[in-house]
Write a protein that holds these residues in place. Structure first.
Motif, PDB file in Angstrom:
ATOM      1  N   THR A   1       0.837  -1.195   0.000  1.00  0.00           N
ATOM      2  CA  THR A   1       0.000   0.000   0.000  1.00  0.00           C
ATOM      3  C   THR A   1       0.874   1.249   0.000  1.00  0.00           C
ATOM      4  N   LEU A   2       0.260   2.393  -0.178  1.00  0.00           N
ATOM      5  CA  LEU A   2       0.983   3.660  -0.199  1.00  0.00           C
ATOM      6  C   LEU A   2       1.853   3.803   1.042  1.00  0.00           C
ATOM      7  N   GLU A   3       1.231   3.567   2.205  1.00  0.00           N
ATOM      8  CA  GLU A   3       1.928   3.766   3.469  1.00  0.00           C
ATOM      9  C   GLU A   3       3.216   2.934   3.522  1.00  0.00           C
ATOM     10  N   VAL A   4       3.113   1.669   3.134  1.00  0.00           N
ATOM     11  CA  VAL A   4       4.285   0.789   3.171  1.00  0.00           C
ATOM     12  C   VAL A   4       5.276   1.172   2.082  1.00  0.00           C
ATOM     13  N   ALA A   5       4.762   1.552   0.920  1.00  0.00           N
ATOM     14  CA  ALA A   5       5.648   1.917  -0.178  1.00  0.00           C
ATOM     15  C   ALA A   5       6.464   3.164   0.157  1.00  0.00           C
ATOM     16  N   ILE A   6       5.837   4.097   0.896  1.00  0.00           N
ATOM     17  CA  ILE A   6       6.572   5.290   1.322  1.00  0.00           C
ATOM     18  C   ILE A   6       7.766   4.871   2.179  1.00  0.00           C
ATOM     19  N   TYR A   7       7.474   4.013   3.137  1.00  0.00           N
ATOM     20  CA  TYR A   7       8.504   3.536   4.053  1.00  0.00           C
ATOM     21  C   TYR A   7       9.621   2.839   3.288  1.00  0.00           C
ATOM     22  N   GLN A   8       9.243   1.998   2.319  1.00  0.00           N
ATOM     23  CA  GLN A   8      10.262   1.256   1.597  1.00  0.00           C
ATOM     24  C   GLN A   8      11.096   2.157   0.693  1.00  0.00           C
ATOM     25  N   SER A   9      10.446   3.136   0.054  1.00  0.00           N
ATOM     26  CA  SER A   9      11.213   4.064  -0.789  1.00  0.00           C
ATOM     27  C   SER A   9      12.220   4.806   0.046  1.00  0.00           C
ATOM     28  N   LEU A  10      11.779   5.138   1.269  1.00  0.00           N
ATOM     29  CA  LEU A  10      12.605   6.002   2.102  1.00  0.00           C
ATOM     30  C   LEU A  10      13.709   5.235   2.796  1.00  0.00           C
ATOM     31  N   ARG A  11      13.344   4.114   3.398  1.00  0.00           N
ATOM     32  CA  ARG A  11      14.305   3.431   4.260  1.00  0.00           C
ATOM     33  C   ARG A  11      15.044   2.307   3.557  1.00  0.00           C
ATOM     34  N   MET A  12      14.516   1.775   2.475  1.00  0.00           N
ATOM     35  CA  MET A  12      15.182   0.667   1.789  1.00  0.00           C
ATOM     36  C   MET A  12      15.854   1.150   0.501  1.00  0.00           C
ATOM     37  N   ASP A  13      15.059   1.878  -0.337  1.00  0.00           N
ATOM     38  CA  ASP A  13      15.580   2.252  -1.663  1.00  0.00           C
ATOM     39  C   ASP A  13      16.200   3.646  -1.673  1.00  0.00           C
ATOM     40  N   PHE A  14      16.031   4.415  -0.591  1.00  0.00           N
ATOM     41  CA  PHE A  14      16.526   5.802  -0.516  1.00  0.00           C
ATOM     42  C   PHE A  14      16.095   6.603  -1.729  1.00  0.00           C
ATOM     43  N   ASP A  15      14.875   6.379  -2.186  1.00  0.00           N
ATOM     44  CA  ASP A  15      14.323   7.090  -3.329  1.00  0.00           C
ATOM     45  C   ASP A  15      13.362   8.155  -2.796  1.00  0.00           C
ATOM     46  N   VAL A  16      13.927   9.334  -2.405  1.00  0.00           N
ATOM     47  CA  VAL A  16      13.125  10.350  -1.732  1.00  0.00           C
ATOM     48  C   VAL A  16      12.039  10.892  -2.654  1.00  0.00           C
ATOM     49  N   SER A  17      12.346  11.037  -3.924  1.00  0.00           N
ATOM     50  CA  SER A  17      11.364  11.668  -4.806  1.00  0.00           C
ATOM     51  C   SER A  17      10.128  10.779  -4.954  1.00  0.00           C
ATOM     52  N   ARG A  18      10.355   9.475  -5.027  1.00  0.00           N
ATOM     53  CA  ARG A  18       9.190   8.583  -5.093  1.00  0.00           C
ATOM     54  C   ARG A  18       8.407   8.641  -3.779  1.00  0.00           C
ATOM     55  N   ALA A  19       9.150   8.678  -2.654  1.00  0.00           N
ATOM     56  CA  ALA A  19       8.480   8.760  -1.354  1.00  0.00           C
ATOM     57  C   ALA A  19       7.597  10.001  -1.289  1.00  0.00           C
ATOM     58  N   VAL A  20       8.086  11.112  -1.830  1.00  0.00           N
ATOM     59  CA  VAL A  20       7.315  12.350  -1.808  1.00  0.00           C
ATOM     60  C   VAL A  20       6.035  12.197  -2.626  1.00  0.00           C
ATOM     61  N   THR A  21       6.165  11.657  -3.830  1.00  0.00           N
ATOM     62  CA  THR A  21       4.979  11.437  -4.665  1.00  0.00           C
ATOM     63  C   THR A  21       3.943  10.597  -3.920  1.00  0.00           C
ATOM     64  N   LEU A  22       4.414   9.488  -3.356  1.00  0.00           N
ATOM     65  CA  LEU A  22       3.492   8.587  -2.653  1.00  0.00           C
ATOM     66  C   LEU A  22       2.874   9.272  -1.433  1.00  0.00           C
ATOM     67  N   ALA A  23       3.717  10.044  -0.716  1.00  0.00           N
ATOM     68  CA  ALA A  23       3.235  10.692   0.513  1.00  0.00           C
ATOM     69  C   ALA A  23       2.158  11.723   0.202  1.00  0.00           C
ATOM     70  N   LEU A  24       2.334  12.475  -0.895  1.00  0.00           N
ATOM     71  CA  LEU A  24       1.317  13.472  -1.254  1.00  0.00           C
ATOM     72  C   LEU A  24       0.005  12.784  -1.632  1.00  0.00           C
ATOM     73  N   LEU A  25       0.118  11.693  -2.376  1.00  0.00           N
ATOM     74  CA  LEU A  25      -1.085  10.924  -2.716  1.00  0.00           C
ATOM     75  C   LEU A  25      -1.790  10.445  -1.459  1.00  0.00           C
ATOM     76  N   GLN A  26      -1.002   9.897  -0.541  1.00  0.00           N
ATOM     77  CA  GLN A  26      -1.553   9.336   0.691  1.00  0.00           C
ATOM     78  C   GLN A  26      -2.230  10.420   1.518  1.00  0.00           C
ATOM     79  N   ALA A  27      -1.594  11.605   1.622  1.00  0.00           N
ATOM     80  CA  ALA A  27      -2.174  12.704   2.403  1.00  0.00           C
ATOM     81  C   ALA A  27      -3.510  13.138   1.799  1.00  0.00           C
ATOM     82  N   GLY A  28      -3.560  13.202   0.461  1.00  0.00           N
ATOM     83  CA  GLY A  28      -4.802  13.588  -0.198  1.00  0.00           C
ATOM     84  C   GLY A  28      -5.919  12.597   0.089  1.00  0.00           C
TER      85      GLY A  28
END
Lengths: 501, 234
Positions: free
Chosen positions: A206-233
């Motif tokens: 899910t978005l929530e888990v994907a944010i965590y994985q982008s951030l803490r596993m893949d260090f892909d901040v830009s993807r984390a941001v995209t996912l986080a904005l979607l999740q917040a909306g």
């Protein structure tokens, strides 16, 4: 009218600042990338699965809870109290504990191993229905029990069939609740983290888990941001739909004394009750049995309990001060009620992964080591418990303080003297209850620890998760039982406090 | 006897109510007594909402001790919530004839006539939420009419209405009582209502339901419990 000191405005300001510290870096980061959100197939797939599992969890929970609530409402029978108490238990259990219990039951080497595939959609649904079926059942029961005794007697006198009861009594009582309840369950499942992280997989995330994985596993901040904005909306929309339901739901439903009735439950209702019990009871038994047989005290366990207590104390303390002030402000500044309410709901609108992502970007390079990690975890937990503690305190204050205002004004009682004489005796229990609820939420939290944790910060839930990860499931079972018992005891005490003395 | 309860005992926790009661066909009895004495409990026992721990309930010469509320020859009217909020006045009355609201043309006529009799014809399509307290109670009375059950129980049915409206409703009930021959029990907190309308008074006090007494005799009673209840009012 009692005036509030200016200082009190610091509370909403602090909450807003914490939220903005989560949100603004995301927006800045997104803008710095030229506003290019990577809305690729991967992101769409994750959004799709998030909505799918949340939608299915909501439908399943309600489809079982509504007939079960119909069967249980207005119908005193031996064991009814016990049954209602059973459905109050899931609310008191941390997600990681439930996941472990489900693994013990339905995992490959579990009691019912091979019955269904626990990893993927079916496992996620099983866990979400475990939590939300009980939640929905209790909300529906409360709504049904709000039907006036006169209307019930009228229905009896007119000889209503089950269908007529549904049409004229039960459906009108539930109609207003159901859309908001559905939104609340959808929200809880869409933002669910621990369940999806542990039971999901590459294709079930899910978005929530994907944010965590982008951030803490893949260090892909830009993807984390995209996912986080979607999740917040997504969460913002759902919080708006759920409305005031995002209030505390602790303890068994407040049910009236019932007149003995001769009404009989239909087979559909009995079936729904049976399914509910079959979904809720076995995991609890598994937890008890395997936990009790495999519990072993060891140094790391004591250390984890200690860290968990420290984080929970800090978090509950912050939550209490903020919630108390916010609730008072809502009461004393009725015109700003909407804004203040929105501020106290920020912890639901911006789920932990979103806040943690923003803080992570903002504090990159500044924050190291366990101490700052513990501080951030506590703050995140405090924000997450705010919606519940503010609602609880606002309710208690509106009931206890407002009726005293005129009398106090007339005899000139105000300030500290009023607090000491009038308010404090009435508020001690709700305040203690709010503290305890925030404490329990933080004590069982795994989300914030995983998002913001650092090496050396081991809490009880994170110990369970790491033992699970190392396939030491027997040790994990024992730890889970300890956590479950502590959380459950705390919830029990909080519920006791919630009852009027 | 229209209502006959022999050696009845109602029990709920520490509260008990001894009921030994005979009410003749066509009587109009007021039920008086201090708050919490068990006036509503008496009506609930007759209507079948609450069971007796001991004793038997005969209604219209039939043993109804174990019968459910719908089987009894009784219509009860409460102080409030006598209608379902999502249905209009017409449907709320029609429920008295069919819980599924499937009525034949004769039954439809009955509903129309009942609404006409209580003066609600013009408001048939309104929902209870858009009606005044007095109009809402008229829905309940119209339902009494279509149900045609011989026993009518009024549980402080008009307590929430102003004095003028209350008197008007009492007149309506009195007329119904005469034209339909309803055996009526009326719980009230207004002794003057009892005096103007009821032929007899059932006094409920200290856990006992007393036998009906002629109204003038009741108000002249020198019994200590009755005097304490009536106070200065004479």
């Amino acid at each position: 009218m009692t005036r509030m000191p200016r200082l009190a405005l610091l509370a909403p300001a602090a909450v807003l600042a914490a939220a903005l510290a989560g949100l603004v870096p995301l927006l800045v980061f997104a803008a710095a990338q030229g506003g290019q959100f990577a809305l690729d197939a991967y992101v769409w797939r994750i959004l799709g699965f998030t909505l799918l599992q949340a939608g299915l969890s909501t439908v399943l929970s309600l489809a079982i809870a509504i007939p079960a609530a119909r069967a249980l409402a207005f119908r005193p029978f031996p064991g009814r109290g016990l049954l209602l108490a059973l459905f109050a238990v899931p609310q008191a259990l941390p997600a990681i504990v439930v996941v472990l219990a489900l693994v013990e039951l339905y995992g490959q080497s579990g009691w019912f191993g091979g019955l269904l595939s626990l990893y993927g959609l079916s496992g996620i649904l099983l866990a979400h229905v475990f939590f939300n079926l009980a939640l929905a059942l209790r909300f529906c029961l409360e709504a049904l029990e709000d039907v006036t005794p006169e209307n019930l007697r009228l229905a009896d006198q007119l000889g209503f069939s089950s269908r007529a009861r549904w049409r004229h009594v039960e459906w009108p009582a539930l109609r207003a609740l159901l859309p908001r309840l559905a939104a609340l369950i959808f929200l809880l499942c869409a933002a669910s983290f621990v369940v999806v992280l542990t039971l999901g997989g590459p294709s079930a995330t899910t978005l929530e888990v994907a944010i965590y994985q982008s951030l803490r596993m893949d260090f892909d901040v830009s993807r984390a941001v995209t996912l986080a904005l979607l999740q917040a909306g997504l969460c913002l929309v759902l919080v708006l739909l759920a409305g005031q339901l995002a209030a505390p739901m602790t303890g068994p439903p407040r049910l009236r004394l019932l007149q003995p009735a001769r009404r009989r439950a239909g087979w559909l209702g009995l079936l729904a009750v049976a399914i509910s019990v079959a979904l809720v009871l076995p995991p609890l038994l598994a937890l008890l049995v395997s936990g009790a047989t495999s519990f072993s005290p060891r140094p790391i366990l004591y250390q984890a309990v200690g860290t968990s207590v420290v984080i929970a104390m800090l978090s509950a303390g912050m939550s209490l001060v903020l919630a108390w002030t916010l609730a008072l402000l809502q009461l004393r500044l009725p015109r700003s009620r909407g804004v203040l309410n929105a501020i106290s709901l920020l912890g639901l609108i911006l789920p932990p992964a979103v806040l943690a992502t923003g803080w992570f970007i903002l504090l990159r390079g500044f924050v190291h080591g366990p101490a700052s990690s513990i501080a951030l975890i506590s703050l995140l937990n405090a924000l997450m418990s705010l919606p519940f503690s503010v609602a609880l305190l606002h309710g208690a204050m509106a009931a206890q303080l407002l009726p005293q205002d005129r009398l106090c004004a007339q005899i000139g009682l105000s300030g500290w003297a009023r607090f000491k004489l009038i308010d404090q005796p009435a508020l001690t229990r709700p305040l203690a209850q709010a503290f305890l609820i925030a404490f329990i939420l933080s004590f069982g939290d795994l989300t914030a620890v995983l998002m913001l944790g650092s090496q050396g910060v081991v809490t009880l839930p994170s110990l369970i998760a790491s033992e699970m990860g190392q396939y030491r499931s027997a040790t994990a079972q024992g730890t889970a039982l300890l956590l479950a018992l502590l959380s459950f005891t705390g919830t029990l005490i909080a519920n006791r406090m919630g009852r009027t003395p | 006897m229209m209502i006959r309860i022999d050696n009845g005992l109602y029990r709920h926790g520490a509260f008990t109510l001894a009921i030994d009661l005979r009410v003749p066909r066509g009587a109009f009895a007021a039920v008086l007594g201090p708050s919490g004495a068990g006036k509503s409990t008496l009506l609930n026992v007759i209507a079948g909402f609450e069971p007796l721990a001991k004793g038997s309930v005969m209604l219209d010469s039939r043993d109804m001790t174990m019968a459910g509320p719908a089987e009894r020859p009784v219509t009860a009217v409460f102080q409030d919530h006598n209608s379902f909020a999502h249905l209009d006045a017409w449907s709320n009355v029609a429920l008295g004839l069919s819980p599924t609201l499937s009525l034949d043309s004769k039954q439809r006529n009955d509903v129309d006539r009942a609404l006409d009799l209580v003066g609600l014809s013009a408001l048939a399509k309104r929902r209870p939420g858009d009606m005044s307290g007095g109009e809402r109670q008229r829905i309940a009375i119209a339902r009494v009419l279509v149900r045609k059950r011989p026993i009518l129980l009024l549980d402080e049915a008009f307590a929430a209405l102003g004095p003028g409206l209350r008197r008007e409703m009492l007149r309506l009930i009195k007329a119904l009582h005469a034209s339909e021959g309803l055996t009526t029990l009326m719980v009230t907190h207004q002794p003057e209502d009892a005096r103007t309308i009821a032929g007899s008074v059932i006094f409920v006090d200290k856990g006992v339901v007393r036998a009906p007494e002629d109204t003038p005799k009741f108000f002249a009673s020198t019994d200590a419990g009755v005097r304490a209840y009536l106070g200065e009012w004479t």
